[in-house]
Design a protein around this motif. Structure first.
Motif, mmCIF file in Angstrom:
data_model
loop_
_atom_site.group_PDB
_atom_site.id
_atom_site.type_symbol
_atom_site.label_atom_id
_atom_site.label_comp_id
_atom_site.label_asym_id
_atom_site.label_seq_id
_atom_site.Cartn_x
_atom_site.Cartn_y
_atom_site.Cartn_z
ATOM 1 N N LEU A 1 -28.626 -13.748 51.705
ATOM 2 C CA LEU A 1 -29.716 -12.809 51.404
ATOM 3 C C LEU A 1 -29.811 -11.721 52.467
ATOM 4 O O LEU A 1 -29.951 -10.538 52.145
ATOM 5 C CB LEU A 1 -31.047 -13.550 51.295
ATOM 6 N N GLN A 2 -29.712 -12.098 53.724
ATOM 7 C CA GLN A 2 -29.787 -11.111 54.803
ATOM 8 C C GLN A 2 -28.660 -10.088 54.679
ATOM 9 O O GLN A 2 -28.891 -8.877 54.820
ATOM 10 C CB GLN A 2 -29.724 -11.808 56.156
ATOM 11 N N GLN A 3 -27.458 -10.549 54.386
ATOM 12 C CA GLN A 3 -26.309 -9.635 54.266
ATOM 13 C C GLN A 3 -26.439 -8.733 53.046
ATOM 14 O O GLN A 3 -26.189 -7.530 53.125
ATOM 15 C CB GLN A 3 -25.008 -10.426 54.183
ATOM 16 N N GLU A 4 -26.809 -9.311 51.920
ATOM 17 C CA GLU A 4 -26.876 -8.536 50.680
ATOM 18 C C GLU A 4 -28.013 -7.512 50.691
ATOM 19 O O GLU A 4 -27.900 -6.454 50.077
ATOM 20 C CB GLU A 4 -27.028 -9.466 49.467
ATOM 21 N N LEU A 5 -29.096 -7.825 51.379
ATOM 22 C CA LEU A 5 -30.254 -6.932 51.365
ATOM 23 C C LEU A 5 -30.274 -5.924 52.502
ATOM 24 O O LEU A 5 -31.018 -4.945 52.449
ATOM 25 C CB LEU A 5 -31.542 -7.760 51.362
ATOM 26 N N ALA A 6 -29.462 -6.132 53.518
ATOM 27 C CA ALA A 6 -29.441 -5.221 54.671
ATOM 28 C C ALA A 6 -29.235 -3.752 54.274
ATOM 29 O O ALA A 6 -29.920 -2.875 54.813
ATOM 30 C CB ALA A 6 -28.384 -5.663 55.682
ATOM 31 N N PRO A 7 -28.340 -3.434 53.329
ATOM 32 C CA PRO A 7 -28.158 -2.022 52.980
ATOM 33 C C PRO A 7 -29.388 -1.352 52.361
ATOM 34 O O PRO A 7 -29.476 -0.138 52.311
ATOM 35 C CB PRO A 7 -27.010 -2.048 51.957
ATOM 36 N N VAL B 1 -35.470 -20.143 49.003
ATOM 37 C CA VAL B 1 -35.051 -19.441 50.207
ATOM 38 C C VAL B 1 -35.423 -17.979 49.989
ATOM 39 O O VAL B 1 -35.213 -17.443 48.898
ATOM 40 C CB VAL B 1 -33.526 -19.558 50.423
ATOM 41 N N GLY B 2 -35.978 -17.326 51.010
ATOM 42 C CA GLY B 2 -36.385 -15.941 50.843
ATOM 43 C C GLY B 2 -36.031 -15.083 52.036
ATOM 44 O O GLY B 2 -35.811 -15.581 53.140
ATOM 45 N N HIS B 3 -35.976 -13.790 51.791
ATOM 46 C CA HIS B 3 -35.749 -12.796 52.836
ATOM 47 C C HIS B 3 -36.478 -11.522 52.418
ATOM 48 O O HIS B 3 -36.446 -11.134 51.250
ATOM 49 C CB HIS B 3 -34.255 -12.516 53.015
ATOM 50 N N ALA B 4 -37.146 -10.885 53.364
ATOM 51 C CA ALA B 4 -37.888 -9.657 53.083
ATOM 52 C C ALA B 4 -37.309 -8.494 53.878
ATOM 53 O O ALA B 4 -36.640 -8.691 54.892
ATOM 54 C CB ALA B 4 -39.361 -9.846 53.429
ATOM 55 N N PHE B 5 -37.579 -7.296 53.396
ATOM 56 C CA PHE B 5 -37.098 -6.099 54.075
ATOM 57 C C PHE B 5 -38.080 -4.961 53.843
ATOM 58 O O PHE B 5 -38.868 -4.983 52.899
ATOM 59 C CB PHE B 5 -35.697 -5.706 53.581
ATOM 60 N N GLN B 6 -38.029 -3.990 54.710
ATOM 61 C CA GLN B 6 -38.863 -2.795 54.609
ATOM 62 C C GLN B 6 -38.188 -1.861 53.621
ATOM 63 O O GLN B 6 -37.046 -1.460 53.817
ATOM 64 C CB GLN B 6 -38.989 -2.153 55.998
ATOM 65 N N MET B 7 -38.877 -1.494 52.521
ATOM 66 C CA MET B 7 -38.315 -0.590 51.516
ATOM 67 C C MET B 7 -38.506 0.873 51.878
ATOM 68 O O MET B 7 -37.692 1.717 51.537
ATOM 69 C CB MET B 7 -38.992 -0.798 50.156
ATOM 70 N N SER B 8 -39.635 1.150 52.509
ATOM 71 C CA SER B 8 -39.972 2.513 52.912
ATOM 72 C C SER B 8 -40.872 2.390 54.136
ATOM 73 O O SER B 8 -41.117 1.285 54.610
ATOM 74 C CB SER B 8 -40.697 3.253 51.778
ATOM 75 N N ALA B 9 -41.394 3.496 54.590
ATOM 76 C CA ALA B 9 -42.263 3.446 55.767
ATOM 77 C C ALA B 9 -43.501 2.589 55.517
ATOM 78 O O ALA B 9 -44.072 2.029 56.441
ATOM 79 C CB ALA B 9 -42.678 4.861 56.164
ATOM 80 N N THR B 10 -43.906 2.438 54.257
ATOM 81 C CA THR B 10 -45.134 1.705 53.957
ATOM 82 C C THR B 10 -44.974 0.541 52.989
ATOM 83 O O THR B 10 -45.936 -0.187 52.751
ATOM 84 C CB THR B 10 -46.188 2.665 53.373
ATOM 85 N N ALA B 11 -43.807 0.341 52.421
ATOM 86 C CA ALA B 11 -43.637 -0.701 51.394
ATOM 87 C C ALA B 11 -42.632 -1.763 51.821
ATOM 88 O O ALA B 11 -41.581 -1.450 52.376
ATOM 89 C CB ALA B 11 -43.176 -0.057 50.091
ATOM 90 N N LYS B 12 -42.999 -3.016 51.547
ATOM 91 C CA LYS B 12 -42.121 -4.147 51.828
ATOM 92 C C LYS B 12 -41.764 -4.850 50.528
ATOM 93 O O LYS B 12 -42.577 -4.930 49.609
ATOM 94 C CB LYS B 12 -42.812 -5.165 52.735
ATOM 95 N N ALA B 13 -40.550 -5.378 50.479
ATOM 96 C CA ALA B 13 -40.092 -6.148 49.325
ATOM 97 C C ALA B 13 -39.294 -7.343 49.830
ATOM 98 O O ALA B 13 -38.992 -7.442 51.025
ATOM 99 C CB ALA B 13 -39.221 -5.280 48.415
ATOM 100 N N GLY B 14 -38.953 -8.201 48.924
ATOM 101 C CA GLY B 14 -38.154 -9.350 49.301
ATOM 102 C C GLY B 14 -37.509 -9.969 48.079
ATOM 103 O O GLY B 14 -37.869 -9.669 46.939
ATOM 104 N N VAL B 15 -36.562 -10.839 48.357
ATOM 105 C CA VAL B 15 -35.845 -11.558 47.304
ATOM 106 C C VAL B 15 -35.850 -13.024 47.678
ATOM 107 O O VAL B 15 -35.680 -13.377 48.848
ATOM 108 C CB VAL B 15 -34.404 -11.027 47.155
#
Length: 163
Positions: free
Chosen positions: A146-152, A111-125
């Motif tokens: 994952l969505q809840q934990e990574l939202a901040p 199971v995965g979820h990604a998020f924008q780390m900065s204006a140009t970088a993406k990461a995920g768990v």
């Protein structure tokens, strides 16, 4: 560490690098049977992992088609047709997380979820486990966790300044 502790399964932190997802950290959970689907430092094409699908889902359909065309031989070798890739991407866009089964070692799921780390970088768990631990209900629960934990950690662009 917190996600591995809560899920008891193996957790992977991944960053996007062009057309690939790069695992930068693997954290083992306490469950006695591990799903080591990748290692820190390993690069995989976007779409070849649960979190790789999420990283790709933020791209336009045209960009995804172009990526698949650039790496057609590798995708076809893995049975990842453009139609299958699009199905996975549309799932992520609807639900906010992805799920993959048996794409790495047999009888594993992720199971995965990604998020924008900065204006140009993406990461995920992603969280990987043996298939028997990953029924539909648990996958949904882990995706929501994952969505809840990574939202901040998601990048929020600064407000446009009034000139």
């Amino acid at each position: 560490h917190k996600i591995a502790r809560q899920s008891e399964d193996t957790v992977f932190l991944v960053v996007r690098s062009g057309d690939e997802a790069v695992c930068v950290h693997r954290q083992e959970g306490s469950y006695p049977i591990k799903a080591f689907v990748t290692n820190a430092g390993k690069r995989r094409l976007l779409g070849f992992s649960a979190v790789g699908i999420c990283l790709l889902a933020g791209d336009s359909d045209e960009t995804i088609t172009a990526q698949h065309a650039r790496h057609a031989e590798a995708y076809e070798k893995q049975g990842m047709t453009l139609a299958v890739l699009r199905e996975h991407v549309h799932f992520v866009r609807r639900h906010g997380y992805s799920e993959m089964r048996d794409f790495g070692p047999p009888d594993t799921a992720g199971v995965g979820h990604a998020f924008q780390m900065s204006a140009t970088a993406k990461a995920g768990v992603s969280i990987a486990a043996i298939g028997a631990r990953m029924g539909p209900r648990r996958i949904r629960e882990l995706g929501q966790m994952l969505q809840q934990e990574l939202a901040p950690f998601a990048y929020v662009p600064p407000p446009a300044s009034a000139a």
